[in-house]
Design an enzyme around this catalytic site. Structure first.
Site, PDB file in Angstrom:
ATOM      1  N   GLU A 169      -0.682  -8.891   5.850  1.00  0.00           N
ATOM      2  CA  GLU A 169      -0.830  -8.517   7.104  1.00  0.00           C
ATOM      3  C   GLU A 169      -1.787  -8.812   8.401  1.00  0.00           C
ATOM      4  O   GLU A 169      -1.558  -8.432   9.231  1.00  0.00           O
ATOM      5  CB  GLU A 169       1.072  -7.890   7.548  1.00  0.00           C
ATOM      6  CG  GLU A 169      -0.291  -6.069   7.525  1.00  0.00           C
ATOM      7  CD  GLU A 169       0.090  -5.046   5.833  1.00  0.00           C
ATOM      8  OE1 GLU A 169      -0.215  -5.825   5.040  1.00  0.00           O
ATOM      9  OE2 GLU A 169      -0.339  -4.256   6.540  1.00  0.00           O
ATOM     10  N   HIS A 200      -3.185  -5.363   1.554  1.00  0.00           N
ATOM     11  CA  HIS A 200      -2.924  -5.652   2.873  1.00  0.00           C
ATOM     12  C   HIS A 200      -2.705  -7.021   3.359  1.00  0.00           C
ATOM     13  O   HIS A 200      -3.274  -7.813   4.248  1.00  0.00           O
ATOM     14  CB  HIS A 200      -3.288  -4.906   3.765  1.00  0.00           C
ATOM     15  CG  HIS A 200      -2.950  -2.907   4.137  1.00  0.00           C
ATOM     16  ND1 HIS A 200      -1.892  -2.476   4.630  1.00  0.00           N
ATOM     17  CD2 HIS A 200      -3.438  -2.440   3.328  1.00  0.00           C
ATOM     18  CE1 HIS A 200      -2.439  -1.063   4.538  1.00  0.00           C
ATOM     19  NE2 HIS A 200      -3.170  -1.329   3.683  1.00  0.00           N
ATOM     20  N   CYS A 257       0.727  -1.280  -0.255  1.00  0.00           N
ATOM     21  CA  CYS A 257      -0.355   0.452   0.201  1.00  0.00           C
ATOM     22  C   CYS A 257       0.554   1.322   0.216  1.00  0.00           C
ATOM     23  O   CYS A 257       1.485   1.812  -0.890  1.00  0.00           O
ATOM     24  CB  CYS A 257      -1.089  -0.285   0.946  1.00  0.00           C
ATOM     25  SG  CYS A 257      -2.628   0.719   0.884  1.00  0.00           S
TER      26      CYS A 257
HETATM   27  N1  GLN Z   1      -3.948   6.106   0.577  1.00  0.00           N
HETATM   28  C1  GLN Z   1      -2.641   5.831   1.672  1.00  0.00           C
HETATM   29  C2  GLN Z   1      -1.041   6.919   0.717  1.00  0.00           C
HETATM   30  O1  GLN Z   1      -1.047   7.361   0.152  1.00  0.00           O
HETATM   31  C3  GLN Z   1      -2.023   4.073   1.407  1.00  0.00           C
HETATM   32  C4  GLN Z   1      -3.224   3.594   2.659  1.00  0.00           C
HETATM   33  C5  GLN Z   1      -2.328   2.639   3.233  1.00  0.00           C
HETATM   34  O2  GLN Z   1      -1.412   2.508   3.179  1.00  0.00           O
HETATM   35  N2  GLN Z   1      -3.412   1.740   3.488  1.00  0.00           N
HETATM   36  O3  GLN Z   1       0.092   6.711   1.782  1.00  0.00           O
END
Ligand code: GLN
Length: 205
Positions: free
Chosen positions: A182, A180, A84
């Site tokens: 994890e 994710h 992410c």
């Molecule tokens: N939207 C977040 C960002 O721009 C990422 C979200 C996440 O890591 N769950 O970093």
């Protein structure tokens, strides 16, 4: 099971869901180490960049003088797994990022921050992911304000798709998911990364 010859895998611990990655790495047979500075970075055979807020983590990487040392280690072959926010930081190009947002830029993908919508549009889905076996594995993918991969370069291998969009990619020693793993009890994606780190560890260390 964690053994003494298990690769030491850092979790970048500046912000985000660090403890969940530590648990998943250890469940997958790695030794986990929280990394906050350049000394910690030197000690690891691989690094996970967790989910969080990419603008904040990018700013903290700069403030803690980790951005350039990390980029240099990646260029020398350090395996990195970004989830992410980690995917955003690894990406070559970021749409809807902040002006001049610090990032590593070594994974040849373009991502759109929050490309699946805001927090309320967070969702889960079962996806098929190539984890090295003969058949793809069904993995429960949790998407939270996830970045959307909007383009991939020729060296990027797509390991999983969701609705025609790449959601897990690999480029050599770099692994990234927009979701994710994890946050589930399934540690098979981390097990793939542990194997990538094991393969990259010099025999003497
Ligand atoms: N939207 C977040 C960002 O721009 C990422 C979200 C996440 O890591 N769950 O970093």
């Amino acid at each position: 099971m964690v053994t003494t010859d298990a690769p030491c895998i850092g979790v970048l611990a500046l912000q985000g869901d660090v403890s969940e990655h530590v648990r998943a790495i250890e469940a997958a047979g790695g030794r986990a180490l929280e990394v906050r500075d350049a000394d910690g970075l030197e000690r690891v055979h691989g690094l996970v960049i967790p989910g969080g807020e990419s603008t904040t983590v990018g700013m903290l990487l700069t403030r803690f003088a980790l951005l350039e040392p990390l980029r240099r280690r990646i260029e020398r072959g350090l395996p990195v797994y970004g989830t992410c926010t980690g995917l955003i930081l690894l990406s070559r190009a970021i749409d809807d990022g902040l002006e001049g947002q610090p990032h590593l830029g070594c994974l040849d993908v373009r991502v759109r921050r929050n490309g699946y919508g805001r927090q309320l549009q967070s969702f889960e889905a079962d996806i098929e992911m190539r984890l090295g076996g003969d058949v793809p594995a069904v993995v429960r993918a949790v998407f939270i304000r996830a970045p959307k991969i909007v383009a991939t370069g020729g060296a990027v291998e797509v390991l999983a798709w969701h609705d025609g969009v790449a959601v897990a990619v690999r480029q050599g020693s770099l692994l990234a998911t927009s979701f994710h793993p994890e946050l589930t009890r399934d540690c098979r994606v981390h097990a793939l990364f542990v194997e990538m780190c094991r393969a990259a560890v010099p025999i003497s260390s």
